[in-house]
Design an enzyme around this catalytic site. Structure first.
Site, PDB file in Angstrom:
ATOM      1  N   THR A  68       1.079  -1.312   0.054  1.00 17.74           N
ATOM      2  CA  THR A  68       0.026  -0.236  -0.072  1.00 17.74           C
ATOM      3  C   THR A  68       1.006   1.404   0.105  1.00 17.74           C
ATOM      4  OG1 THR A  68      -1.745  -1.187   1.480  1.00 17.74           O
ATOM      5  CG2 THR A  68      -1.860   1.182   1.306  1.00 17.74           C
TER       6      THR A  68
ATOM      7  N   ARG B 252     -12.825  -9.685  -1.223  1.00 15.01           N
ATOM      8  CA  ARG B 252     -12.128  -9.036  -0.155  1.00 15.01           C
ATOM      9  C   ARG B 252     -11.831  -7.699   0.142  1.00 15.01           C
ATOM     10  NH1 ARG B 252      -6.688  -7.527   0.772  1.00 15.01           N
ATOM     11  NH2 ARG B 252      -5.904  -7.881   3.013  1.00 15.01           N
TER      12      ARG B 252
ATOM     13  N   GLY C 186       0.582  -3.502   5.054  1.00 15.33           N
ATOM     14  CA  GLY C 186       0.987  -4.607   5.610  1.00 15.33           C
ATOM     15  C   GLY C 186      -0.391  -5.582   5.363  1.00 15.33           C
TER      16      GLY C 186
HETATM   17  N1  GLY Z   1      -2.740  -3.456   3.617  1.00 12.02           N
HETATM   18  C1  GLY Z   1      -3.267  -3.752   2.267  1.00 12.02           C
HETATM   19  C2  GLY Z   1      -4.139  -4.934   2.206  1.00 12.02           C
HETATM   20  O1  GLY Z   1      -3.990  -5.892   2.801  1.00 12.02           O
HETATM   21  O2  GLY Z   1      -5.035  -5.242   0.988  1.00 12.02           O
END
Ligand code: GLY
Length: 278
Positions: free
Chosen positions: A153, A181, A203
């Site tokens: 990210t 998701r 993360g």
């Molecule tokens: N932090 C981004 C994700 O897990 O999709």
């Protein structure tokens, strides 16, 4: 005392040449955005611009170059929170566009402030965001080879000269995840701000949501803890649970932190100087 911190994701990138490329992009983008902040631009405008520029770098997992989900489609998410108004805007699972952060800015003034899928795409048409495929050849090859890739990210937090903080974040997700998701990024676990502080996480999204980490960090500062103490507390939780998570945060005094349990590319600017990941 304005402050700007940006990052290009946790995830343990280990290749020295890729780490150098990440540092170079963060320098280019930070050096473009820091003068905006010192000239008086709002924290919200600067974190949006920094995140837009980060989205346009194809080696980052956000915007152009986002990872693909299990069905080979890139679905992008982003969020923006203004600490001054304590308003959050988020985009979830956007297809066919490469700059979801630009949709979050006008959402701060909308009645419905977190939009997903078709609703997010309709919002993109309404605000006039040009369609642009976020899919790159490198990500397609990684998807075909079932490689997860290591970059994460992107995001930015800032304090402006009027004393307002803001946080912005953008992601392509985990890669190869189940269709539908939702990552942590367009939630308050991943991106949160109050009048006192702003924080952005990166993360493994499930771990960030389990910990409610951005809210937890900002709420600790709201309750009177220093940013350093609040960051220590959140980092302690991340290390204790062996999570793969990093974060950046800033408070209304100009204090800032950039911490991670893996290698994370980050860069920070304050009145004393410029700092970056090793
Ligand atoms: N932090 C981004 C994700 O897990 O999709």
């Amino acid at each position: 005392m304005p402050t700007l911190v940006l990052h290009a994701g946790a995830g343990g990138e280990t290749r020295p040449e890729r780490q150098a490329a990440i540092r170079d992009e963060l320098q280019r983008i930070g050096d473009a955005c820091w003068p905006m902040l010192t000239a008086g631009a709002s924290a919200v405008d600067v974190v949006v611009e920094a995140t837009r520029l980060l989205e346009d770098v194809p080696i980052f997992n956000a915007g152009l170059g986002s990872k693909l989900q299990a069905d080979g489609v890139a679905r992008l998410s982003a969020a923006l929170m203004c600490g001054d108004t304590e308003r959050f805007g988020g985009i979830v699972g956007l297809e066919g566009y490469a700059n979801p952060i630009l949709l979050c800015r006008p959402l701060l003034d909308a009645d419905d402030r977190v939009l997903m899928g078709d609703g997010a795409a309709a919002w993109a048409r309404e605000v006039g965001l040009p369609e642009r495929s976020p899919v790159t050849e490198e990500r397609l090859q990684q998807w075909r080879a079932r490689e997860a890739g290591r970059t994460g990210t992107v995001g930015a937090v800032a304090l402006d000269i009027a004393g307002r903080v803001a946080a912005a974040i953008s992601t392509g997700g985990r890669g190869h995840e189940r269709v539908g998701r939702v990552s942590d990024s367009p939630t308050v676990a991943g991106n949160f701000a109050s009048r006192a502080a702003a924080a952005g996480m990166t993360g493994i999204g499930e771990q960030i949501v389990d910990g409610g980490l951005a809210v937890r960090l900002v709420a600790a500062v709201d309750a009177g803890m220093s940013l350093e103490e609040a960051a220590d507390r959140v980092m302690g939780r991340i290390l204790e649970r062996e999570w793969e998570v990093g974060f950046i945060a800033v408070d209304h005094t100009g204090a800032w932190v950039a911490r991670a349990s893996t290698w994370m590319g980050w860069r920070a600017y304050d009145a004393r100087g410029v700092y970056c990941t090793g």
